[in-house]
Design an enzyme around this catalytic site. Structure first.
Site, PDB file in Angstrom:
ATOM      1  N   GLN A 153       1.030  -1.142   0.088  1.00  0.00           N
ATOM      2  CA  GLN A 153       0.074   0.035  -0.056  1.00  0.00           C
ATOM      3  C   GLN A 153       0.917   1.226  -0.026  1.00  0.00           C
ATOM      4  O   GLN A 153       0.392   2.367  -0.823  1.00  0.00           O
ATOM      5  CB  GLN A 153      -0.653   0.137   1.215  1.00  0.00           C
ATOM      6  N   HIS A 188       1.962   2.897  -3.142  1.00  0.00           N
ATOM      7  CA  HIS A 188       1.036   3.874  -4.115  1.00  0.00           C
ATOM      8  C   HIS A 188       1.560   5.301  -4.389  1.00  0.00           C
ATOM      9  O   HIS A 188       1.374   5.693  -5.203  1.00  0.00           O
ATOM     10  CB  HIS A 188      -0.405   3.667  -3.410  1.00  0.00           C
ATOM     11  N   GLU A 219      -9.934   1.332   4.626  1.00  0.00           N
ATOM     12  CA  GLU A 219     -10.284   1.116   3.412  1.00  0.00           C
ATOM     13  C   GLU A 219      -9.813  -0.416   3.069  1.00  0.00           C
ATOM     14  O   GLU A 219     -10.914  -1.285   2.873  1.00  0.00           O
ATOM     15  CB  GLU A 219      -9.131   1.776   2.241  1.00  0.00           C
ATOM     16  N   HIS A 220      -8.840  -1.037   3.560  1.00  0.00           N
ATOM     17  CA  HIS A 220      -8.518  -2.595   3.553  1.00  0.00           C
ATOM     18  C   HIS A 220      -8.261  -2.800   4.749  1.00  0.00           C
ATOM     19  O   HIS A 220      -7.315  -2.275   5.439  1.00  0.00           O
ATOM     20  CB  HIS A 220      -7.289  -2.661   2.733  1.00  0.00           C
ATOM     21  N   ASP A 249      -6.929  -6.563  -4.852  1.00  0.00           N
ATOM     22  CA  ASP A 249      -6.534  -5.503  -5.957  1.00  0.00           C
ATOM     23  C   ASP A 249      -6.691  -5.901  -7.275  1.00  0.00           C
ATOM     24  O   ASP A 249      -6.840  -5.184  -8.205  1.00  0.00           O
ATOM     25  CB  ASP A 249      -5.035  -4.979  -5.539  1.00  0.00           C
ATOM     26  N   HIS A 289     -52.033  19.573   0.753  1.00  0.00           N
ATOM     27  CA  HIS A 289     -51.796  18.089   0.979  1.00  0.00           C
ATOM     28  C   HIS A 289     -53.109  17.696   1.523  1.00  0.00           C
ATOM     29  O   HIS A 289     -53.720  16.508   0.998  1.00  0.00           O
ATOM     30  CB  HIS A 289     -50.941  18.128   1.695  1.00  0.00           C
TER      31      HIS A 289
END
Length: 424
Positions: free
Chosen positions: A251, A254, A319-320, A353, A412
């Site tokens: 990770q 990235h 996230e993961h 991934d 209404h």
């Protein structure tokens, strides 16, 4: 008592005002000047002199010719798994017909795909062709009629990375455009001479793309506003430090803002992971990015027990999330905030991934508290409907009349009363 072996630097709020201003300027320029604005930005940012942003079938054929048979086969194998899971998910989303909360009232819903979408595939540091599969396949499986994709060109070439083009084609895309950045988000939101606008834009991107999605939301639907990638590993010390270290650095490579974190009940294991990270960084080809990311945002925390680990993870909403523990099934019921879950040491986050079948476009920066990742349902609308018999109308009209009158909404009330009186 929680103990921090390695503390992450706090994320400072970027100069949001300046970023917002710059992106707004790009959006306004594209809205006002259309294709000319897109070409201007392509020249400025990518040294691209394309006349047409639409990628031709010939360009796609040329892209395949630059790939080996093994590369094409690999893309197709990954696509097959992603499509199989997407189809299985689609089958869980069903219409509802003729539900009656009381006699004579019939309620239901239809499942309707959005008409069109744009799948944004980043270029950036790496050609993320896997993202093309992750976005386009669920959209096509959901039944979206017009699935477009865009990606920045390789600087100075005027062309999208050939593997990305092949992945888009294998996934079944309808239209491809060689354009990226905030200007691409503006183009697909508002339309230009060459690019017809879409109903939804999905996919990750840099901070300019993210801010453009934020500003265009409402004009166009989006998946979510995504930030830098994250992985968090819960470990009880029973696993292999080198494996955890590899997952953290996967990770971290990235970009320099990515985050890797370990929450462990075993202090010696936490220290062993940190040592293994340093050893791998000595030989990792992407160490320049991964080291900066790890040193800035990497974190190792020791907790007293796994219950404390679960509470901390739910607060962080990563996230993961990897469960590197002896009995992961015991933890799962208590975990509620994560983008995607990877159970046991055999289940590497990188498998998700690329090729196992689940989607890798996931919420970051605590967005997992309120949303999951991209899936078939991202492209589906659940639209309700109702009908009723004359008897049911007469039964419910007085109730609705009183409720409307209580709110002071006389129109209404009249809409209910007129039906009741006209049917007597």
């Amino acid at each position: 008592m929680m103990k921090i072996l390695k503390k992450a630097q706090e994320r400072t709020e970027e100069d949001r005002k300046e970023l917002s201003r710059m992106v707004q300027e790009i959006i306004d320029n594209v809205r006002g000047n259309g294709d000319e604005a897109l070409k201007e930005y392509s020249r400025k940012f990518d040294q691209c002199e394309r006349v047409s942003m639409r990628v031709s079938k010939e360009e796609v054929r040329e892209a395949y010719m630059q790939l080996s048979p093994q590369e094409v086969a690999d893309l197709k194998a990954a696509a097959s798994n992603i499509q199989a899971f997407a189809k299985a998910q689609r089958e869980t989303v069903k219409p509802l017909e003729n539900f009656s909360p009381m006699p004579g009232i019939f309620l239901g819903h239809r499942i309707i795909p959005v008409k069109s979408c744009c799948c944004y595939v980043p270029g950036g540091n790496y050609p993320l062709y896997s993202t093309a599969l992750m976005l386009i396949i669920p959209a096509k499986t959901a039944g979206v009629e017009r699935v477009t994709a865009c990606s920045p060109v390789m600087k100075g070439t005027g062309k999208i990375n050939p593997k990305t083009l092949a992945a888009m084609d294998i996934a079944g895309v309808d239209e491809i455009y060689a354009v990226g950045g905030a200007q691409a988000i503006a183009a697909f939101s508002y339309g230009t001479e060459e690019i017809a606008p879409v109903d939804m834009i999905v996919g990750p991107g840099n901070r300019f793309v993210t801010e453009a999605k934020r500003q265009c939301y409402g004009q166009v639907g989006i998946d979510f506003v995504a930030g830098p990638s994250e992985v968090l590993v819960i470990a009880d010390g029973s696993g292999t430090p080198e494996i955890v270290a590899a997952d953290l650095l996967a990770q971290s490579e990235h970009d320099v803002n990515a985050k890797g974190m370990v929450v462990t009940t075993d202090e010696a294991f936490g220290k062993a992971v940190m040592e293994a990270v340093e050893r791998e960084l000595e030989q990792l080809e992407t160490a320049d990015i991964a080291r900066k990311s790890w040193e800035t945002y990497g974190e190792v925390v020791v907790v007293s027990d796994l219950d404390e680990a679960v509470n901390l993870v739910n607060e962080y909403a990563p996230e993961h999330l990897e469960l590197n523990v002896q009995n992961p099934d015991a933890l799962i019921p208590g975990l509620c905030n994560y983008g995607s879950l990877f159970i046991g040491e055999n289940t590497a986050e990188v498998f998700g991934d690329y090729a196992s079948g689940t989607n890798h476009t996931l919420p970051t920066l605590k967005a997992a508290r309120y949303t999951g990742g991209v899936w078939v349902g991202t492209f589906l609308k659940t639209c309700t409907q109702q009908s009723m018999t004359p008897e049911a109308m007469r039964n419910i009209a007085p109730l609705v009349s009183r409720l409307a009158d209580g709110e002071g909404l006389k129109g209404h009330r009249q809409a209910a009363d007129i039906r009741f009186t006209s049917q007597k």
